[in-house]
Design a protein around this motif. Structure first.
Motif, PDB file in Angstrom:
ATOM      1  N   SER A  75      -1.413  -3.403  -8.875  1.00 56.21           N
ATOM      2  CA  SER A  75      -0.293  -2.489  -8.636  1.00 56.21           C
ATOM      3  C   SER A  75      -0.345  -1.296  -9.584  1.00 56.21           C
ATOM      4  N   TRP A 126       1.417   4.836  -3.358  1.00 53.55           N
ATOM      5  CA  TRP A 126       2.709   4.343  -3.855  1.00 53.55           C
ATOM      6  C   TRP A 126       3.215   3.178  -2.997  1.00 53.55           C
ATOM      7  N   THR A 174       1.557   0.078  -4.086  1.00 55.94           N
ATOM      8  CA  THR A 174       2.176  -0.337  -5.348  1.00 55.94           C
ATOM      9  C   THR A 174       3.466  -1.112  -5.090  1.00 55.94           C
ATOM     10  N   ALA A 175       4.274  -0.597  -4.180  1.00 55.37           N
ATOM     11  CA  ALA A 175       5.547  -1.250  -3.871  1.00 55.37           C
ATOM     12  C   ALA A 175       5.340  -2.597  -3.179  1.00 55.37           C
TER      13      ALA A 175
END
Length: 392
Positions: free
Chosen positions: A79, A161, A164-165
């Motif tokens: 992440s 992103w 990552t989430a």
């Protein structure tokens, strides 16, 4: 199947999305970081190499850690690498984050494969592996097209992103679903690393790993270059590329699910029936690619056959490496990714031949043929599926 398996599959989904999403993002990345598309393509190679090297290396380093600690650590590193990649304006930094992410992905998958096998009874490793790998197949159906759309609407950084989430609920699921084991219990149990590495001298293990790599090379060799087949050979609009990729992913989900129910008790039936069909399917797709209906049908079928055979062979790796309980997953991961890295390289060389865009399909057929010929010495073991020979 126990709930923790599905939580592990959620993390595999996030990682699978990251692994495949660059196919639709490279032009934007190249433009955004002021490099050529060819240079941006090195990001794919960096990830594949990191996966191959990282599987045994990271698994060896983490073999004495509790599974939950290892899995959480790998998810957080993965992440963080995407968060850094999303924010950087430097191509070398982005390249470095792909290597780090690949190492974390390889370590996670190696530990997850081993952990999945411990969450079920010894005769259900194939079903457990099918659940785990379903995360990858769902990534090809939902994650990759979704990432492509997100990148088109909001830019390639938004896709990073999003990955990552996606790691956050996966990490929470691992924390809540994977049982913790005391450090002393982990360190005390199991053979020494040298003994586990010695399993690689087992000719049958090496041969099954080779077969898995060859089948996966055929799979990714064609999957990587399906776009020009859709637009140039079949004459379809670019929007159909996503449809074809989703169909391949849907087929792979069906294949890995069905094989998961058979690969423990009847691996020979899967391999004996699926191998010749897969061999016929790639040339058939090359011959009929100019007919859209045939193209769409065969893409689905080849996705199902490819993942049915591939997941069955990887399950055999876990069985053959039973004497390496903490490293078996890394051997399976390495075999998968040698194929994933080598297949597109082999298939890519055919694009400049007379076969053109259809070259990768013929190359995939050749790779499957080599796998069937290489597996001939194991016909009495794999094809019959005799448990006394295969599982011990």
């Amino acid at each position: 199947m126990p709930l923790p398996l599905y939580l592990l599959a959620m993390a595999v989904f996030a990682m699978g999305t990251s692994e495949f999403m660059l196919a639709g993002l490279l032009p934007d990345i190249a433009s955004g970081l002021d490099v050529t598309v060819g240079t941006a393509g090195m990001l794919t190679s960096a990830f594949a190499i990191g996966m191959i090297v990282g599987a045994p290396l990271v698994a060896g380093l983490a073999r004495n850690w509790p599974a939950r600690t290892s899995l959480l650590g790998f998810v957080f590193v993965f992440s963080a690498a995407h968060a850094v990649g999303a924010g950087t304006t430097s191509f070398p930094v982005l390249f470095a984050t792909r290597v780090v992410a690949a190492l974390a992905n390889a370590g996670f998958l190696a530990v997850a494969l081993t952990t999945a096998a411990t969450l079920v009874s010894p005769d259900k490793k194939g079903r457990a592996l099918a659940v785990l790998l379903s995360g990858t197949t769902v990534a090809t159906i939902v994650g990759v097209p979704g990432g492509s759309v997100l990148g088109t609407l909001l830019g390639w950084r938004a896709t990073f992103w999003a990955v990552t989430a996606l790691c956050l609920p996966a990490a929470l699921g691992i924390l809540k679903g994977i049982p913790a084991r005391p450090e002393k219990e982990v360190a005390a149990g199991g053979p020494a690393l040298r003994a586990e590495l010695a399993q690689l001298r087992n000719p049958r293990l090496l041969l099954v790993m080779l077969l898995g790599a060859l089948v996966n090379a055929a799979t990714f060799g064609s999957f990587t270059f399906l776009a020009p087949v859709v637009t140039d050979t079949a004459g379809l609009d670019k929007l159909w590329i996503s449809v074809v990729l989703v169909l391949f992913g849907a087929g792979s989900f069906v294949g890995v699910t069905l094989a998961g129910r058979l690969s423990d008790q009847r691996p020979g039936m899967v391999l004996a029936a699926g191998g010749p069909l897969l061999l016929i399917g790639w040339p058939a797709l090359a011959v009929l690619a100019d007919k859209p209906v045939a193209l769409l049908t065969l893409v689905f079928v080849q996705g199902a056959l490819s993942f049915a055979l591939g997941s069955t062979l990887i399950t055999r790796v876990l069985y053959e490496a039973a004497g390496a309980p903490t490293m078996a997953g890394s051997y399976a991961t390495a075999a998968l990714n040698v194929g994933a890295a080598g297949g597109p390289l082999i298939a890519g060389t055919t694009l400049s031949t007379a076969a053109g865009a259809l070259g990768p399909l013929w190359a995939s057929g050749l790779l499957v043929l080599v796998a069937l010929l290489a597996g001939y010495p194991l016909r009495g073991v794999i094809v019959t599926g005799r448990r006394d020979e295969v599982l011990q």
